[in-house]
Design a protein around this motif. Structure first.
Motif, PDB file in Angstrom:
ATOM      1  N   PRO A 197       0.622  -0.884  -0.414  1.00  0.00           N
ATOM      2  CA  PRO A 197      -0.165   0.041  -0.133  1.00  0.00           C
ATOM      3  C   PRO A 197       0.624   1.315   0.016  1.00  0.00           C
ATOM      4  O   PRO A 197       0.847   2.082  -0.741  1.00  0.00           O
ATOM      5  N   ILE A 198       1.935   1.097   0.507  1.00  0.00           N
ATOM      6  CA  ILE A 198       2.736   2.570   1.026  1.00  0.00           C
ATOM      7  C   ILE A 198       3.772   2.755  -0.667  1.00  0.00           C
ATOM      8  O   ILE A 198       3.710   3.731  -0.777  1.00  0.00           O
ATOM      9  N   ASN A 199       3.985   1.663  -1.006  1.00  0.00           N
ATOM     10  CA  ASN A 199       4.851   1.768  -2.202  1.00  0.00           C
ATOM     11  C   ASN A 199       4.300   1.898  -3.089  1.00  0.00           C
ATOM     12  O   ASN A 199       4.688   3.123  -3.775  1.00  0.00           O
ATOM     13  N   GLY A 200       1.856   1.850  -3.192  1.00  0.00           N
ATOM     14  CA  GLY A 200       1.586   2.046  -4.091  1.00  0.00           C
ATOM     15  C   GLY A 200       1.236   3.394  -4.401  1.00  0.00           C
ATOM     16  O   GLY A 200       1.068   4.030  -5.375  1.00  0.00           O
TER      17      GLY A 200
ATOM     18  N   ASN B  32       3.428   5.856  -3.237  1.00  0.00           N
ATOM     19  CA  ASN B  32       4.063   6.278  -3.602  1.00  0.00           C
ATOM     20  C   ASN B  32       4.309   6.739  -5.363  1.00  0.00           C
ATOM     21  O   ASN B  32       4.624   7.266  -6.060  1.00  0.00           O
ATOM     22  N   GLU B  33       3.894   5.471  -6.146  1.00  0.00           N
ATOM     23  CA  GLU B  33       3.973   5.240  -7.066  1.00  0.00           C
ATOM     24  C   GLU B  33       3.252   6.111  -7.761  1.00  0.00           C
ATOM     25  O   GLU B  33       2.597   6.895  -9.078  1.00  0.00           O
ATOM     26  N   ALA B  34       1.439   6.456  -6.898  1.00  0.00           N
ATOM     27  CA  ALA B  34       0.168   7.378  -7.446  1.00  0.00           C
ATOM     28  C   ALA B  34       0.422   8.682  -6.345  1.00  0.00           C
ATOM     29  O   ALA B  34      -0.592   8.903  -6.317  1.00  0.00           O
ATOM     30  N   ILE B  35       1.790   8.661  -5.911  1.00  0.00           N
ATOM     31  CA  ILE B  35       1.148   9.720  -5.073  1.00  0.00           C
ATOM     32  C   ILE B  35       1.007  11.768  -5.710  1.00  0.00           C
ATOM     33  O   ILE B  35       0.543  12.452  -5.517  1.00  0.00           O
ATOM     34  N   ASP B  36       1.720  11.538  -7.347  1.00  0.00           N
ATOM     35  CA  ASP B  36       1.115  12.647  -7.781  1.00  0.00           C
ATOM     36  C   ASP B  36      -0.473  12.569  -8.991  1.00  0.00           C
ATOM     37  O   ASP B  36      -1.217  14.159  -8.509  1.00  0.00           O
ATOM     38  N   ILE B  37      -1.274  11.545  -7.833  1.00  0.00           N
ATOM     39  CA  ILE B  37      -2.559  11.828  -8.304  1.00  0.00           C
ATOM     40  C   ILE B  37      -3.060  12.175  -7.110  1.00  0.00           C
ATOM     41  O   ILE B  37      -4.543  12.898  -6.933  1.00  0.00           O
ATOM     42  N   ALA B  38      -2.898  11.623  -5.797  1.00  0.00           N
ATOM     43  CA  ALA B  38      -2.971  11.332  -5.091  1.00  0.00           C
ATOM     44  C   ALA B  38      -3.249  13.410  -4.469  1.00  0.00           C
ATOM     45  O   ALA B  38      -3.788  13.730  -3.979  1.00  0.00           O
ATOM     46  N   ILE B  39      -2.093  13.580  -4.790  1.00  0.00           N
ATOM     47  CA  ILE B  39      -2.062  15.232  -4.425  1.00  0.00           C
ATOM     48  C   ILE B  39      -2.796  16.024  -5.086  1.00  0.00           C
ATOM     49  O   ILE B  39      -3.312  17.125  -4.300  1.00  0.00           O
ATOM     50  N   PHE B  40      -2.886  15.568  -5.896  1.00  0.00           N
ATOM     51  CA  PHE B  40      -3.541  16.098  -7.283  1.00  0.00           C
ATOM     52  C   PHE B  40      -6.237  16.627  -6.679  1.00  0.00           C
ATOM     53  O   PHE B  40      -5.847  17.452  -6.611  1.00  0.00           O
ATOM     54  N   VAL B  41      -6.095  15.184  -6.482  1.00  0.00           N
ATOM     55  CA  VAL B  41      -6.728  14.601  -5.664  1.00  0.00           C
ATOM     56  C   VAL B  41      -7.284  15.747  -4.174  1.00  0.00           C
ATOM     57  O   VAL B  41      -7.793  16.336  -4.311  1.00  0.00           O
ATOM     58  N   LEU B  42      -6.277  15.740  -3.415  1.00  0.00           N
ATOM     59  CA  LEU B  42      -5.950  16.388  -2.531  1.00  0.00           C
ATOM     60  C   LEU B  42      -6.569  18.150  -3.304  1.00  0.00           C
ATOM     61  O   LEU B  42      -7.036  18.823  -2.437  1.00  0.00           O
ATOM     62  N   LEU B  43      -5.547  18.669  -3.692  1.00  0.00           N
ATOM     63  CA  LEU B  43      -5.809  20.021  -4.359  1.00  0.00           C
ATOM     64  C   LEU B  43      -6.887  20.085  -4.579  1.00  0.00           C
ATOM     65  O   LEU B  43      -7.708  21.679  -4.650  1.00  0.00           O
ATOM     66  N   ILE B  44      -7.840  19.308  -5.651  1.00  0.00           N
ATOM     67  CA  ILE B  44      -8.739  19.022  -5.836  1.00  0.00           C
ATOM     68  C   ILE B  44      -9.427  19.834  -5.296  1.00  0.00           C
ATOM     69  O   ILE B  44     -10.667  20.465  -5.022  1.00  0.00           O
TER      70      ILE B  44
ATOM     71  N   LYS C 224      -3.531   1.005  -6.112  1.00  0.00           N
ATOM     72  CA  LYS C 224      -1.735   1.334  -7.189  1.00  0.00           C
ATOM     73  C   LYS C 224      -0.258  -0.181  -6.665  1.00  0.00           C
ATOM     74  O   LYS C 224      -0.024  -0.714  -6.811  1.00  0.00           O
ATOM     75  N   GLY C 225      -1.504  -0.277  -5.575  1.00  0.00           N
ATOM     76  CA  GLY C 225      -0.031  -1.723  -4.127  1.00  0.00           C
ATOM     77  C   GLY C 225      -0.235  -2.511  -5.140  1.00  0.00           C
ATOM     78  O   GLY C 225       0.826  -3.561  -5.280  1.00  0.00           O
ATOM     79  N   ILE C 226      -1.588  -3.068  -5.799  1.00  0.00           N
ATOM     80  CA  ILE C 226      -2.168  -4.594  -6.084  1.00  0.00           C
ATOM     81  C   ILE C 226      -0.916  -4.473  -7.448  1.00  0.00           C
ATOM     82  O   ILE C 226      -0.372  -5.221  -7.664  1.00  0.00           O
ATOM     83  N   SER C 227      -0.934  -3.174  -8.547  1.00  0.00           N
ATOM     84  CA  SER C 227      -0.271  -3.815  -9.411  1.00  0.00           C
ATOM     85  C   SER C 227       1.582  -3.144  -8.709  1.00  0.00           C
ATOM     86  O   SER C 227       2.681  -3.870  -9.782  1.00  0.00           O
ATOM     87  N   VAL C 228       1.699  -2.969  -7.587  1.00  0.00           N
ATOM     88  CA  VAL C 228       3.278  -2.434  -7.464  1.00  0.00           C
ATOM     89  C   VAL C 228       3.806  -4.701  -7.352  1.00  0.00           C
ATOM     90  O   VAL C 228       4.944  -4.860  -7.825  1.00  0.00           O
ATOM     91  N   ILE C 229       2.652  -5.708  -6.367  1.00  0.00           N
ATOM     92  CA  ILE C 229       2.758  -6.845  -6.075  1.00  0.00           C
ATOM     93  C   ILE C 229       3.347  -7.154  -7.726  1.00  0.00           C
ATOM     94  O   ILE C 229       3.913  -8.075  -7.811  1.00  0.00           O
ATOM     95  N   MET C 230       2.054  -7.051  -8.628  1.00  0.00           N
ATOM     96  CA  MET C 230       2.245  -7.287  -9.969  1.00  0.00           C
ATOM     97  C   MET C 230       3.525  -8.017 -10.750  1.00  0.00           C
ATOM     98  O   MET C 230       3.985  -8.747 -11.487  1.00  0.00           O
ATOM     99  N   SER C 231       4.124  -5.858 -11.184  1.00  0.00           N
ATOM    100  CA  SER C 231       5.140  -6.044 -11.734  1.00  0.00           C
ATOM    101  C   SER C 231       6.469  -6.454 -10.939  1.00  0.00           C
ATOM    102  O   SER C 231       7.388  -7.029 -11.019  1.00  0.00           O
ATOM    103  N   SER C 232       6.718  -6.303  -9.158  1.00  0.00           N
ATOM    104  CA  SER C 232       7.496  -6.453  -8.968  1.00  0.00           C
ATOM    105  C   SER C 232       8.041  -9.123  -8.872  1.00  0.00           C
ATOM    106  O   SER C 232       9.321  -8.187  -8.935  1.00  0.00           O
ATOM    107  N   THR C 233       6.797  -8.933  -8.814  1.00  0.00           N
ATOM    108  CA  THR C 233       7.208  -9.983  -8.840  1.00  0.00           C
ATOM    109  C   THR C 233       7.211 -11.340 -10.750  1.00  0.00           C
ATOM    110  O   THR C 233       7.506 -12.527 -10.021  1.00  0.00           O
ATOM    111  N   GLY C 234       6.836  -9.864 -10.876  1.00  0.00           N
ATOM    112  CA  GLY C 234       6.831 -10.625 -12.451  1.00  0.00           C
ATOM    113  C   GLY C 234       5.732 -11.144 -12.909  1.00  0.00           C
ATOM    114  O   GLY C 234       5.179 -12.188 -13.667  1.00  0.00           O
ATOM    115  N   LEU C 235       5.108 -11.743 -12.028  1.00  0.00           N
ATOM    116  CA  LEU C 235       3.502 -12.364 -12.175  1.00  0.00           C
ATOM    117  C   LEU C 235       2.373 -11.623 -13.441  1.00  0.00           C
ATOM    118  O   LEU C 235       1.683 -11.971 -13.651  1.00  0.00           O
ATOM    119  N   ASP C 236       2.516 -10.325 -13.261  1.00  0.00           N
ATOM    120  CA  ASP C 236       2.027  -9.684 -15.209  1.00  0.00           C
ATOM    121  C   ASP C 236       2.595 -10.261 -16.406  1.00  0.00           C
ATOM    122  O   ASP C 236       1.764 -11.260 -17.189  1.00  0.00           O
TER     123      ASP C 236
END
Length: 466
Positions: A47-50, A52-64, A331-343
């Motif tokens: 969840p934290i890594n997710g 981190n990867e989505a931080i730009d979207i998260a900040i966007f949402v907060l400022l909206i 976003k954490g879901i796709s982080v697990i997928m890509s880091s393990t090569g499951l994708d």
């Protein structure tokens, strides 16, 4: 206790659903050969890594949220919405097809998805005032823009990325064919979606008991967006100016994210004076600052004091914290997928299933496969880059048109992105509108079934003819 007060079965919160999916995927990696098994620490940090990867979207949402907080404080939104609804009295349903078509234009042209979160609060307020419920607003946003993305014509994040990936493995794709097929997918899915949304909206307008929302959901949304206030707010000249600035903010947002140079338009090349990026090259960082700047401008124009602007902005941002966290966890879901090569493992396994199939069976199975892949890899550009070098050559080797593969990908990812909890757009819009994921699934299931059938027919015809 009424049926709407107590459900026989209720899904847990969005966070629990997303964390459960993440845990199941991490567990699955322990039993699949040739991939890296996720460690317990990978699961804990997902969840934290997710985020981190989505931080730009998260900040966007907060400022909206902050931007909406300041605008709402002026009363301009309430007054403007009230004025529009009053003029449409008896014809409020027209809002639905008009808005859905506009959002679909954004979807088919530049892949409008995350950007719809910016409109969620406004559309929800409008629909409640018009006599509908928050589910109508979510459906208008998600199915409107989603229908456009499903039938992407020139969407660079899907079409251009797919064509580029095919070119990378020596396959030329005719974009005219892709656009023709996409238009059919776009308009058919939009027509189906609009029909379902309008039919539901009519029932809710006639009797609130027909709403799929529980009393708790509806009351929470009403309190959040109307504040249980019944007084009429005067639409003064100053509020009209604020509303004009509000509209200008979103017009510039759209101008900022459409990749003009991809379409040969160069008139915006010298518009980088504000944030260093010209219109057409903006993304979440530039958009975030734009909303922050316009928050200050709107506050000053209305005559608000500095402390009042800051307080309204912070309160609005605070309302969006839950939405930002949901986006990060998903976003954490796709982080697990890509880091393990499951994708990549899933991609290769899926491609092997398609060998030796007839055109129609190939279309249906490929469509289902892309729906499954899109669940685990919500990023269209990411999935295009991963899948096209595999599925493109496979289609050519079987004698099928590679252009149809792009359209199958577009339709498959588009359909599943109507409902997938791994999408920050879905979970974010639902969180803003105070609609439970379970409620959304109940509504959208029939839409998905109808769109799947129509898309399969269109793609099968294209596969046979090309």
């Amino acid at each position: 206790m009424s049926k709407k007060e107590k459900k026989s079965f209720s899904l847990p919160s969005a966070y629990t659903v997303l964390l459960s999916i993440t845990a199941l995927i991490a567990l699955a990696t322990q039993f699949i050969p040739d991939i890296t098994a996720a460690k317990f620490s990978d699961l804990v940090m997902a969840p934290i890594n997710g985020l981190n990867e989505a931080i730009d979207i998260a900040i966007f949402v907060l400022l909206i949220g902050g931007f909406l907080g300041v605008t709402a404080k002026t009363g301009a939104l309430d007054a403007g919405i009230g004025s529009v609804v009053k003029k449409l009295e008896g014809k409020e349903l027209v809002l639905i097809p008009v808005l859905m078509f506009i959002f679909s234009l954004g979807g088919t042209s530049f892949g409008m998805a995350e950007e719809t979160i910016a409109f969620a609060a406004l559309v929800t307020t409008t629909m409640i005032v018009a006599g509908f419920d928050p589910l109508v607003s979510v459906a208008t946003l998600i199915l409107g823009s989603g229908s456009g993305v499903l039938g992407s014509t020139v969407n660079p994040f899907l079409v251009s990325t797919s064509i580029g990936a095919l070119n990378g493995v020596g396959i030329e794709a005719n974009q005219v064919i892709i656009i023709g097929t996409a238009v059919a997918l776009w308009l058919s899915s939009l027509a189906i979606s609009t029909y379902f949304v309008m039919s539901y909206a009519k029932k809710v307008k006639a009797d609130k008991a027909n709403s799929l929302l529980s009393d708790k959901e509806f009351n929470e949304a009403k309190e959040a967006f109307l504040g249980n206030k019944e007084e009429v707010i005067e639409f003064t000249g100053k509020r009209k100016i604020v509303l004009s600035l509000f509209a200008l903010t979103f017009i510039v947002m759209v101008l900022g994210i459409i990749p003009w140079e991809e379409f040969g338009v160069t008139i915006f090349t010298k518009t980088d004076f504000l944030n260093g990026s010209s219109l057409g090259n903006w993304w979440f960082s530039e958009l975030s600052m734009w909303f922050a700047i316009m928050s200050v401008i709107i506050g000053l124009v209305y005559g608000m004091k500095e402390q009042e602007i800051v307080s309204s902005f912070m309160n609005g941002a605070a309302d969006m914290v839950g939405v930002a966290l949901v986006i990060g966890v998903s976003k954490g879901i796709s982080v697990i997928m890509s880091s393990t090569g499951l994708d990549n493992y899933v991609l290769n396994a899926a491609s092997s299933m398609l060998t030796g199939m007839s055109p129609i069976i190939f279309v249906i199975v490929a469509l289902i496969i892309y729906m499954i892949l899109s669940f685990f890899i919500p990023s269209t550009s990411g999935l295009a880059g991963l899948s096209m070098p595999i599925f493109g050559p496979l289609a050519v080797s079987l004698g099928f048109a590679p252009e149809v593969i792009v359209s199958i990908f577009s339709a498959g990812s588009g359909i599943v992105n109507f409902v997938t909890p791994t999408s920050g757009v879905i979970m974010g819009a639902l969180a803003i509108a105070r609609v439970d994921f379970e409620t959304w699934v109940k509504f959208v299931s029939k839409v998905i079934a109808a769109v799947f059938v129509s898309s399969a027919i269109i793609l099968s015809i294209a596969m046979i003819l090309l």
